[in-house]
Write a protein that holds these residues in place. Structure first.
Motif, PDB file in Angstrom:
ATOM      1  N   THR A 211     -88.906 -57.674  20.575  1.00 13.67           N
ATOM      2  CA  THR A 211     -87.698 -58.186  19.913  1.00 13.67           C
ATOM      3  C   THR A 211     -87.590 -57.636  18.493  1.00 13.67           C
ATOM      4  O   THR A 211     -86.507 -57.666  17.899  1.00 13.67           O
ATOM      5  CB  THR A 211     -87.720 -59.723  19.845  1.00 13.67           C
ATOM      6  N   ASP A 222     -85.922 -62.662  16.762  1.00 14.50           N
ATOM      7  CA  ASP A 222     -85.792 -63.981  17.371  1.00 14.50           C
ATOM      8  C   ASP A 222     -85.711 -63.821  18.890  1.00 14.50           C
ATOM      9  O   ASP A 222     -84.810 -63.170  19.406  1.00 14.50           O
ATOM     10  CB  ASP A 222     -84.537 -64.678  16.848  1.00 14.50           C
ATOM     11  N   ILE A 224     -84.971 -66.095  21.077  1.00 18.19           N
ATOM     12  CA  ILE A 224     -83.829 -66.792  21.662  1.00 18.19           C
ATOM     13  C   ILE A 224     -82.560 -65.960  21.529  1.00 18.19           C
ATOM     14  O   ILE A 224     -81.747 -65.887  22.451  1.00 18.19           O
ATOM     15  CB  ILE A 224     -83.648 -68.177  21.004  1.00 18.19           C
ATOM     16  N   LYS A 225     -82.377 -65.302  20.394  1.00 20.68           N
ATOM     17  CA  LYS A 225     -81.213 -64.430  20.260  1.00 20.68           C
ATOM     18  C   LYS A 225     -81.319 -63.223  21.186  1.00 20.68           C
ATOM     19  O   LYS A 225     -80.304 -62.697  21.656  1.00 20.68           O
ATOM     20  CB  LYS A 225     -81.066 -63.989  18.809  1.00 20.68           C
ATOM     21  N   GLN A 228     -80.043 -64.367  24.455  1.00 21.38           N
ATOM     22  CA  GLN A 228     -78.593 -64.494  24.515  1.00 21.38           C
ATOM     23  C   GLN A 228     -77.897 -63.201  24.939  1.00 21.38           C
ATOM     24  O   GLN A 228     -76.693 -63.213  25.198  1.00 21.38           O
ATOM     25  CB  GLN A 228     -78.056 -64.952  23.165  1.00 21.38           C
ATOM     26  N   SER A 235     -74.627 -68.289  22.947  1.00 20.57           N
ATOM     27  CA  SER A 235     -74.881 -68.869  21.637  1.00 20.57           C
ATOM     28  C   SER A 235     -73.947 -70.055  21.437  1.00 20.57           C
ATOM     29  O   SER A 235     -72.762 -69.992  21.772  1.00 20.57           O
ATOM     30  CB  SER A 235     -74.657 -67.813  20.555  1.00 20.57           C
ATOM     31  N   SER A 240     -75.735 -68.328  15.848  1.00 23.12           N
ATOM     32  CA  SER A 240     -76.656 -69.428  16.119  1.00 23.12           C
ATOM     33  C   SER A 240     -77.687 -69.045  17.169  1.00 23.12           C
ATOM     34  O   SER A 240     -77.421 -68.269  18.084  1.00 23.12           O
ATOM     35  CB  SER A 240     -75.873 -70.654  16.597  1.00 23.12           C
ATOM     36  N   SER A 241     -78.882 -69.629  17.056  1.00 22.00           N
ATOM     37  CA  SER A 241     -79.902 -69.463  18.084  1.00 22.00           C
ATOM     38  C   SER A 241     -79.910 -70.644  19.054  1.00 22.00           C
ATOM     39  O   SER A 241     -80.774 -70.707  19.939  1.00 22.00           O
ATOM     40  CB  SER A 241     -81.289 -69.318  17.436  1.00 22.00           C
ATOM     41  N   THR A 266     -84.412 -75.213  16.545  1.00 23.08           N
ATOM     42  CA  THR A 266     -83.738 -74.313  15.608  1.00 23.08           C
ATOM     43  C   THR A 266     -84.131 -74.613  14.173  1.00 23.08           C
ATOM     44  O   THR A 266     -84.504 -75.729  13.818  1.00 23.08           O
ATOM     45  CB  THR A 266     -82.199 -74.430  15.722  1.00 23.08           C
ATOM     46  N   TYR A 272     -81.873 -69.518  13.032  1.00 22.76           N
ATOM     47  CA  TYR A 272     -83.130 -69.025  13.590  1.00 22.76           C
ATOM     48  C   TYR A 272     -83.662 -70.046  14.587  1.00 22.76           C
ATOM     49  O   TYR A 272     -83.427 -71.246  14.455  1.00 22.76           O
ATOM     50  CB  TYR A 272     -84.208 -68.840  12.506  1.00 22.76           C
ATOM     51  N   SER A 273     -84.432 -69.563  15.552  1.00 24.92           N
ATOM     52  CA  SER A 273     -85.188 -70.489  16.386  1.00 24.92           C
ATOM     53  C   SER A 273     -86.523 -70.777  15.705  1.00 24.92           C
ATOM     54  O   SER A 273     -86.913 -70.104  14.749  1.00 24.92           O
ATOM     55  CB  SER A 273     -85.416 -69.899  17.781  1.00 24.92           C
TER      56      SER A 273
END
Length: 862
Positions: A211, A222, A224-225, A228, A235, A240-241, A266, A272-273
């Motif tokens: 990542t 991130d 999580i991003k 997405q 998102s 947003s994460s 978050t 950010y996560s």
């Protein structure tokens, strides 16, 4: 030409060869006996070496090399034709063969950490299995010699030859790839046929290290991003994460850190996560075909496991970004036996807030994780881990919020037998939020609430045959909700202090999952989860005379306190119970194509409501009780995967339909400040979500990437809202389109770009206004009847890699990213207010968060 009749075949030769491969031995016999071999390279063992030193006939040496169980031969004139004589294990004859168990643990060579999800493939039998969360695998095979291939993303694959005539233990270590992988950064599996394994679940795996090659937001990679970018994962807001999965709310995702549930995943208003990539071992997300061992949430599971630490030697790694820095320390406590890892992250934005010595006008967060692992003996391991995070968001003279997670976990894993694996975990999680509203001193107040959970979970995995695996277990968790303490904040405040009562409940479950290869390339998964949620009587029970809610009565959320009674001990007041069946079937249509059909039923006993007057991270979690039933989601899905050009490309298509019951929603004019009085502020409704997802990927080569598209609807219907008509949920986003491209300029330079397009989200807009005391007040129309404009942005990054020492694993990388290259001002929300110059005029203010935003990060490891 020599013709080998029966007499010629009895001629004896002096064979004398040592440790030759099959290919070399075949050439030796060809030269010695004057025969030609006809065979396929795919059918010849690649690892096995043979030795033969005898005076023998051609038949005798061929019988020695090809014993007829899996490889046979026949002589036709002077040609020896080698053929495969595989007995299918799922045939009647194959099932009668005596089986022996091959089991073991797959580890990373440099750190000795176990590897999750490694594939163990018996090429001679065309069967395989994958390692579990402890790196353990077990499979039963007949007597014979086998070539076993072990493969895992990020590691060099290895082949090993074993002779099986009894139960066999195979423990192997894999080397990391010395060069970067030419693979896409996020991998999605939809019943993929991979080395003899059919996948029952729709799993998306994120590779934490890679990542760091993606465009970063303010220098922070991130996971999580990264997630997405895949279809079905949206998102919650611009930048947003937070996640919305297949139309579900952000509270319907089960976040687990080392099997411990997290209530808020978050940092910093969701930008950010909470997951520091340096501390992560694996991230797996399920959105359909969800195993029954997971429960308590309605839409998806994000299963995160922390690294165990290097028990070979000490390592230090870390990074410095635009607004934060992180560092990870790991090493052995006792070499080969125990290890530790500590990882922390903190921003330095507060160091530059010279005008705010009191800490206001600030954004601050930190997270810290630690893990210890002890190998008691070859069969028993104990790990203990903890995670701690804290966030603070403050706006001078307006409001401030603080929130955080604390977890602790002790896990004992044991190999009870070569076919039986157990996992016992005891854990604790704590979540707390406090908010200060200080815009007017006379009405300023502070609210706070906490959630404390203590849980126990025991799981058994029984690998019965090569075709049948059963997993089952029990779990129980005690919940303590303290939601809604209110205290005056300013000394001038006239707010009446309120102490919220503790809400106590017990959530328990028993579950099982059975995986059955019912035929060649057909795999069936059957699971079930019976859960029960018990509410205990409150220690302080309030008896209210509530005014019933009516659409025309704006004061209907006010209650008149009648009486208070006190209860002692744990007395069950009411109970909910549900049975959640899970069913999944995976069919290999060919060696390159597969189909998966799944049904999931998910029960969720606590839901989150966001309060519009407070930051989005300050939602209140409300448990089911005698008036609020648990959320129930039923999902049907079907998926198709086609691998093209030997896995160079693949395309997947998925469709789903989900219906929901008992979705918690805030009533019009509801003011949810304390849980003591929430019954008049909330209501429940029904929902439905459906959509289509497609993903095309190029997985290998100098240029890799993916194109993902999601078309979806998410609707709900609630009594007394929008005249009982269906309306879009906050997660209803019809079109989401993501393009990811990664270009390996050199072995040391990587360029990546991501383009995202998303159609507008629904919101509630004014349809009129009225005047009061010289100000204009908006009159809102139907809920979520309007749409924000569509959003899109292009993000790019350039990553430079450097190996700092040729003889050691000292590495560094520098990433430069630009978020929103063409400076698109995407609408985050609208604010409707009186005009400052003319208070009787209603104005609409567009809120956007980011324009063009460059950032950097430097990462190191030594």
């Amino acid at each position: 030409m020599t013709t080998f009749n029966s007499t010629a075949q009895e001629k004896r030769y002096n064979f004398d060869f040592f440790e030759l491969t099959y290919t070399e031995a075949i050439q030796y016999i060809t030269d010695s006996c004057g025969v030609n071999f006809i065979y396929s390279d795919d059918n010849i063992p690649m690892v096995k070496r043979i030795t033969y030193d005898k005076n023998a006939t051609l038949k005798e040496v061929l019988d020695f090399m090809f014993d007829g169980r899996f490889l046979g031969y026949r002589i036709d004139n002077n040609e020896v034709i080698i053929s495969v004589k595989r007995i299918p294990l799922d045939s009647k004859e194959g099932r009668r063969l005596p089986k022996y168990t091959v089991s073991g643990i797959i580890r990373e060579k440099s750190t000795n950490e176990t590897i999750i999800g490694a594939t163990v493939y018996f090429s001679d039998l065309d069967i395989g299995t994958v390692t579990n969360i402890g790196g353990f695998f077990s499979i039963s095979v007949p007597l014979g010699d086998y070539n076993i291939k072990i493969k895992s993303l990020g590691f060099k694959s290895t082949d090993t030859l074993v002779h099986i005539n009894q139960d066999y233990q195979l423990n192997l270590k894999l080397d990391m790839h010395e060069t970067k992988l030419k693979e896409v950064l996020v991998l999605s599996s939809n019943s993929e046929i991979f080395e003899g394994v059919l996948e029952l679940s729709n799993i998306t795996k994120v590779t934490p290290e890679l990542t760091k090659e993606l465009p970063m937001f303010l220098g922070e990679g991130d996971v999580i991003k990264s997630l997405q970018l895949m279809p079905g994962f949206k998102s919650a807001n611009e930048g947003s994460s937070e996640l919305s999965v297949r139309g579900g709310g952000t509270d319907q995702n089960l976040f687990l850190i080392d099997n411990v549930p997290i209530y808020n995943a978050t940092h910093s208003l969701g930008f950010y996560s909470i997951f520091n990539t340096n501390s992560l071992k694996s991230v797996k997300t399920y959105k359909s075909g969800i195993p029954a061992k997971y429960g308590g949430r309605g839409s998806s599971v994000i299963d995160v496991h922390l690294r165990e630490g290097n028990n070979q030697h000490f390592n230090v790694s870390g990074g410095i970004g635009t607004i934060s820095a992180n560092v990870t320390l790991e090493g052995p406590i006792q070499k080969e036996k125990s290890s530790f890892i500590i990882s922390g992250r903190r921003p330095y934005t507060d160091l530059f807030q010279l005008n705010s010595s009191d800490g206001l006008n600030s954004i601050l967060f930190y997270d810290l994780s630690a893990k210890l692992k002890f190998q008691l003996d070859p069969k028993n391991t104990i790990t203990t881990s903890g995670y701690f995070s804290r966030d603070k968001l403050a706006f001078e003279d307006v409001s401030s919020s603080e929130w955080g997670n604390n977890t602790a976990n002790v896990t004992w894993t044991s190999l009870l037998s070569p076919k039986l694996y157990s996992n016992l975990g005891l854990w604790y999680t704590h979540y707390n939020v406090s908010n200060i509203i200080n815009s007017v001193p006379e009405t300023s107040y502070k609210t706070s609430y906490t959630i404390d959970d203590v849980g126990l979970k025991y799981t058994l995995e029984h690998y019965i045959t090569p075709f049948v695996t059963i997993k089952g277990g029990v779990e129980s968790m005690f919940h303590l909700y303290n939601s809604g303490d209110i205290t005056p904040y300013d000394e001038k405040s006239i707010v009446t202090p309120t102490e919220a009562q503790d809400i106590r409940s017990l959530e328990s479950a028993v579950y099982f999952d059975a995986e059955w290869n019912i035929a060649d390339k057909v795999k069936l998964g059957i699971g079930g989860r019976f859960s029960r949620f018990d509410n205990f009587k409150n220690s302080r029970e309030i008896i209210e005379n509530a005014v019933p809610y009516t659409p025309n009565n704006t004061n209907s959320s006010v209650s008149v306190l009648s009486d208070t009674i006190y209860n002692k001990g744990l007395q069950i007041e009411n109970s909910h119970h549900n049975f959640d069946p899970r069913l999944s079937i995976s069919i290999g249509l060919s060696s390159n194509q597969s189909l998966r059909i799944a049904y999931d039923r998910m029960s969720q006993y606590t839901q989150e409501l966001n309060i519009s007057t407070l930051p989005s991270n300050a939602g209140v979690w409300i448990p089911s009780d005698k008036t609020i039933a648990p959320l129930i989601n039923n999902q049907f899905s079907i998926g198709y995967l086609n691998k093209i050009n030997e896995g160079m490309f693949d395309i997947s298509l998925d469709a789903y339909y989900k219906d929901s019951q008992n979705i918690l929603e805030l009533k019009p004019n509801g003011q949810l400040l304390t849980v003591d009085n929430f019954l008049n502020d909330v209501t429940t409704g029904i929902g439905r979500s459906y959509g289509f997802e497609t993903l095309f990927r190029k997985r290998k080569g100098i240029v890799t990437g993916s194109v993902a598209y999601t078309w979806s609807y998410s609707l709900m219907q609630v009594d007394d809202i929008n005249n009982n008509n269906w309306y879009p949920t906050n997660q209803d986003q019809r079109h989401v389109f993501n393009i990811l491209a990664s270009f390996e300029i050199t072995k040391q330079i990587q360029f990546s770009a991501v383009w995202n397009y998303a159609s507008g989200r629904p919101f509630t807009s004014p349809i009129g206004k009225h005047h009061k005391d010289g100000y204009v007040i908006p009159i809102y129309g139907d809920r979520n009847a309007a749409r924000l404009p569509s959003t899109h942005h292009l993000d790019i990054s350039l990553t430079f890699y450097r190996k700092m020492h040729e003889q050691k694993r000292n590495e560094s990388s520098f990433n430069f990213s630009i978020y929103n290259v063409y400076a698109r001002k995407n609408t985050y929300s609208y604010i409707f207010r009186s005009n400052a110059i003319n208070p009787e005029q209603l104005e609409t203010v567009k809120v956007y968060l980011f324009s063009i935003l460059p950032s950097f990060s430097y990462n190191f490891k030594f």
